[in-house]
Design a protein around this motif. Structure first.
Motif, PDB file in Angstrom:
ATOM      1  N   TYR A  33       1.016  -1.306   0.127  1.00 53.45           N
ATOM      2  CA  TYR A  33       0.000   0.198  -0.122  1.00 53.45           C
ATOM      3  C   TYR A  33       0.440   1.430   0.029  1.00 53.45           C
ATOM      4  CZ  TYR A  33      -4.215  -3.068   0.654  1.00 53.45           C
ATOM      5  OH  TYR A  33      -5.135  -3.715   0.374  1.00 53.45           O
ATOM      6  N   GLY A  34       1.060   1.880  -1.122  1.00 54.21           N
ATOM      7  CA  GLY A  34       2.126   2.781  -1.408  1.00 54.21           C
ATOM      8  C   GLY A  34       1.495   3.825  -2.400  1.00 54.21           C
ATOM      9  N   PHE A  35       2.004   4.966  -2.452  1.00 52.50           N
ATOM     10  CA  PHE A  35       1.044   5.578  -3.825  1.00 52.50           C
ATOM     11  C   PHE A  35       2.225   5.308  -4.581  1.00 52.50           C
ATOM     12  CE2 PHE A  35       0.352   8.283   0.292  1.00 52.50           C
ATOM     13  CZ  PHE A  35      -0.842   7.764   0.629  1.00 52.50           C
ATOM     14  N   LYS A  36       3.357   4.253  -4.949  1.00 51.78           N
ATOM     15  CA  LYS A  36       3.922   4.486  -5.984  1.00 51.78           C
ATOM     16  C   LYS A  36       3.526   3.566  -6.676  1.00 51.78           C
ATOM     17  CE  LYS A  36       7.953   7.647  -4.622  1.00 51.78           C
ATOM     18  NZ  LYS A  36       9.865   6.789  -5.141  1.00 51.78           N
ATOM     19  N   GLY A  37       2.144   2.695  -6.085  1.00 54.52           N
ATOM     20  CA  GLY A  37       2.090   1.312  -6.803  1.00 54.52           C
ATOM     21  C   GLY A  37       3.428   0.388  -6.666  1.00 54.52           C
ATOM     22  N   GLN A  38       2.582  -0.963  -6.829  1.00 58.36           N
ATOM     23  CA  GLN A  38       3.682  -1.600  -6.412  1.00 58.36           C
ATOM     24  C   GLN A  38       4.556  -1.813  -7.797  1.00 58.36           C
ATOM     25  OE1 GLN A  38       1.904  -5.173  -5.069  1.00 58.36           O
ATOM     26  NE2 GLN A  38       0.623  -4.537  -4.996  1.00 58.36           N
ATOM     27  N   VAL A  39       6.017  -2.583  -7.412  1.00 59.75           N
ATOM     28  CA  VAL A  39       6.786  -2.509  -8.712  1.00 59.75           C
ATOM     29  C   VAL A  39       7.458  -3.666  -7.734  1.00 59.75           C
ATOM     30  CG1 VAL A  39       9.215  -2.336  -8.857  1.00 59.75           C
ATOM     31  CG2 VAL A  39       7.167  -0.080  -8.708  1.00 59.75           C
ATOM     32  N   MET A  40       7.781  -4.847  -9.055  1.00 60.20           N
ATOM     33  CA  MET A  40       8.165  -6.303  -8.793  1.00 60.20           C
ATOM     34  C   MET A  40       9.141  -6.635  -9.632  1.00 60.20           C
ATOM     35  SD  MET A  40       5.917  -9.807  -9.947  1.00 60.20           S
ATOM     36  CE  MET A  40       6.539 -11.447  -9.495  1.00 60.20           C
ATOM     37  N   ASN A  41      10.133  -7.058  -9.241  1.00 60.38           N
ATOM     38  CA  ASN A  41      11.967  -7.285  -9.496  1.00 60.38           C
ATOM     39  C   ASN A  41      11.693  -7.653 -10.371  1.00 60.38           C
ATOM     40  OD1 ASN A  41      12.435  -5.764  -7.095  1.00 60.38           O
ATOM     41  ND2 ASN A  41      12.714  -7.357  -5.789  1.00 60.38           N
ATOM     42  N   THR A  42      12.388  -8.176 -11.465  1.00 65.19           N
ATOM     43  CA  THR A  42      12.218  -8.624 -12.667  1.00 65.19           C
ATOM     44  C   THR A  42      13.401 -10.155 -12.162  1.00 65.19           C
ATOM     45  OG1 THR A  42      14.406  -7.638 -13.141  1.00 65.19           O
ATOM     46  CG2 THR A  42      12.360  -6.795 -14.021  1.00 65.19           C
ATOM     47  N   THR A  43      14.084 -10.036 -11.218  1.00 64.45           N
ATOM     48  CA  THR A  43      14.411 -11.929 -11.271  1.00 64.45           C
ATOM     49  C   THR A  43      15.030 -11.361  -9.610  1.00 64.45           C
ATOM     50  OG1 THR A  43      17.561 -10.562 -10.953  1.00 64.45           O
ATOM     51  CG2 THR A  43      16.780 -11.672 -13.061  1.00 64.45           C
ATOM     52  N   CYS A  44      15.584 -13.315  -9.096  1.00 68.62           N
ATOM     53  CA  CYS A  44      15.387 -12.829  -7.661  1.00 68.62           C
ATOM     54  C   CYS A  44      16.865 -12.518  -7.109  1.00 68.62           C
ATOM     55  CB  CYS A  44      15.651 -14.173  -7.369  1.00 68.62           C
ATOM     56  SG  CYS A  44      16.004 -14.619  -5.296  1.00 68.62           S
ATOM     57  N   SER A  45      16.965 -11.460  -6.243  1.00 71.45           N
ATOM     58  CA  SER A  45      18.079 -11.212  -5.774  1.00 71.45           C
ATOM     59  C   SER A  45      19.164 -12.152  -5.082  1.00 71.45           C
ATOM     60  CB  SER A  45      17.830  -9.742  -4.735  1.00 71.45           C
ATOM     61  OG  SER A  45      17.140 -10.324  -3.606  1.00 71.45           O
ATOM     62  N   HIS A  46      18.810 -13.122  -4.622  1.00 70.56           N
ATOM     63  CA  HIS A  46      19.202 -14.183  -4.496  1.00 70.56           C
ATOM     64  C   HIS A  46      19.689 -14.906  -5.158  1.00 70.56           C
ATOM     65  CE1 HIS A  46      21.226 -16.516  -0.446  1.00 70.56           C
ATOM     66  NE2 HIS A  46      20.283 -17.690  -1.268  1.00 70.56           N
ATOM     67  N   CYS A  47      18.783 -16.074  -5.658  1.00 73.27           N
ATOM     68  CA  CYS A  47      19.202 -17.423  -7.028  1.00 73.27           C
ATOM     69  C   CYS A  47      19.403 -16.622  -8.240  1.00 73.27           C
ATOM     70  CB  CYS A  47      17.941 -18.347  -6.915  1.00 73.27           C
ATOM     71  SG  CYS A  47      16.519 -17.629  -6.853  1.00 73.27           S
ATOM     72  N   GLY A  48      18.689 -15.267  -8.249  1.00 69.01           N
ATOM     73  CA  GLY A  48      18.433 -15.460  -9.800  1.00 69.01           C
ATOM     74  C   GLY A  48      17.336 -15.531 -10.575  1.00 69.01           C
ATOM     75  N   LEU A  49      16.611 -16.462 -10.069  1.00 67.76           N
ATOM     76  CA  LEU A  49      15.360 -16.774 -10.920  1.00 67.76           C
ATOM     77  C   LEU A  49      14.820 -14.865 -11.316  1.00 67.76           C
ATOM     78  CD1 LEU A  49      13.751 -18.957 -11.688  1.00 67.76           C
ATOM     79  CD2 LEU A  49      12.389 -18.355  -9.445  1.00 67.76           C
ATOM     80  N   THR A  50      14.462 -15.656 -13.031  1.00 64.65           N
ATOM     81  CA  THR A  50      13.606 -14.791 -13.781  1.00 64.65           C
ATOM     82  C   THR A  50      12.116 -15.076 -13.163  1.00 64.65           C
ATOM     83  OG1 THR A  50      15.032 -13.862 -14.835  1.00 64.65           O
ATOM     84  CG2 THR A  50      13.497 -13.653 -16.035  1.00 64.65           C
ATOM     85  N   PHE A  51      11.238 -13.845 -12.619  1.00 65.21           N
ATOM     86  CA  PHE A  51       9.964 -14.346 -12.062  1.00 65.21           C
ATOM     87  C   PHE A  51       9.179 -14.023 -13.720  1.00 65.21           C
ATOM     88  CE2 PHE A  51      11.648 -11.902  -8.506  1.00 65.21           C
ATOM     89  CZ  PHE A  51      11.991 -13.464  -7.421  1.00 65.21           C
ATOM     90  N   GLU A  52       8.952 -12.865 -14.423  1.00 67.08           N
ATOM     91  CA  GLU A  52       8.522 -13.207 -15.583  1.00 67.08           C
ATOM     92  C   GLU A  52       8.989 -14.175 -16.784  1.00 67.08           C
ATOM     93  OE1 GLU A  52       7.150  -9.361 -17.283  1.00 67.08           O
ATOM     94  OE2 GLU A  52       5.257 -10.532 -17.926  1.00 67.08           O
ATOM     95  N   LYS A  53       8.354 -15.579 -16.477  1.00 62.00           N
ATOM     96  CA  LYS A  53       9.647 -16.342 -17.680  1.00 62.00           C
ATOM     97  C   LYS A  53       8.955 -16.389 -18.752  1.00 62.00           C
ATOM     98  CE  LYS A  53       6.764 -20.834 -17.644  1.00 62.00           C
ATOM     99  NZ  LYS A  53       6.331 -21.594 -17.137  1.00 62.00           N
ATOM    100  N   GLU A  54       8.521 -15.688 -19.478  1.00 59.30           N
ATOM    101  CA  GLU A  54       7.684 -15.528 -20.591  1.00 59.30           C
ATOM    102  C   GLU A  54       7.165 -14.412 -20.375  1.00 59.30           C
ATOM    103  OE1 GLU A  54       5.255 -18.796 -22.763  1.00 59.30           O
ATOM    104  OE2 GLU A  54       4.747 -18.899 -20.732  1.00 59.30           O
ATOM    105  N   PRO A  55       7.017 -13.039 -21.517  1.00 61.14           N
ATOM    106  CA  PRO A  55       6.903 -12.715 -21.716  1.00 61.14           C
ATOM    107  C   PRO A  55       4.832 -12.276 -21.853  1.00 61.14           C
ATOM    108  CG  PRO A  55       7.948 -11.973 -23.501  1.00 61.14           C
ATOM    109  CD  PRO A  55       8.039 -13.060 -22.870  1.00 61.14           C
TER     110      PRO A  55
END
Ligand SMILES: [Zn+2]
Length: 135
Positions: A33-55
């Motif tokens: 609940y912020g004013f800027k909207g939610q920002v999703m990380n593209t990759t995991c900062s720990h293991c490097g997994l790409t969260f959005e696996k395809e467009p």
């Protein structure tokens, strides 16, 4: 020095919106609940997994979000009926719409979390990836 293994159980990882593979990195970069909207990380900062696996992969999360919305709206309608006994449809419509707006950031975030944790084929928790990088 003993190699401590960091283990986070499945439910706390889901509640805290952690990476489904290592349960260490955050899926989202900011709060719900912020004013800027939610920002999703593209990759995991720990293991490097790409969260959005395809467009467009997160379009699937709309179905999860739809299920959340239906469950919330039915629950609220039943709660209004039980608590007030009212037959005024505007009471139902106004309260249900207000709650839907209030819960939309929650639905946005947790529909993606549920999609990644439970509904993505081949994506499982790998405890060996959850260890600290520096041993
Ligand atoms: Zn990860």
């Amino acid at each position: 020095m003993e190699n401590k293994q960091y283990k986070l159980a499945a439910w706390p990882a889901i509640v805290r919106a952690k990476c489904p593979r290592c349960r260490r990195g955050n899926l989202f970069a900011n709060s719900m609940y912020g004013f800027k909207g939610q920002v999703m990380n593209t990759t995991c900062s720990h293991c490097g997994l790409t969260f959005e696996k395809e467009p467009g992969y997160f379009y699937v999360a709309m179905f999860v979000s739809y299920a959340f919305n239906v469950a919330e709206m039915v629950t609220i309608a039943v709660a209004i009926s039980v608590l007030t006994g009212s037959k005024n449809p505007w009471l139902y419509v106004s309260i249900i719409l207000a709650v839907a707006v209030i819960l939309s950031p929650f639905n946005f975030r947790y529909s993606r979390v549920i999609l990644l944790h439970w509904l993505t084929p081949g994506l499982h928790y790998r405890p060996e990836l959850s260890q600290d990088k520096i041993n």
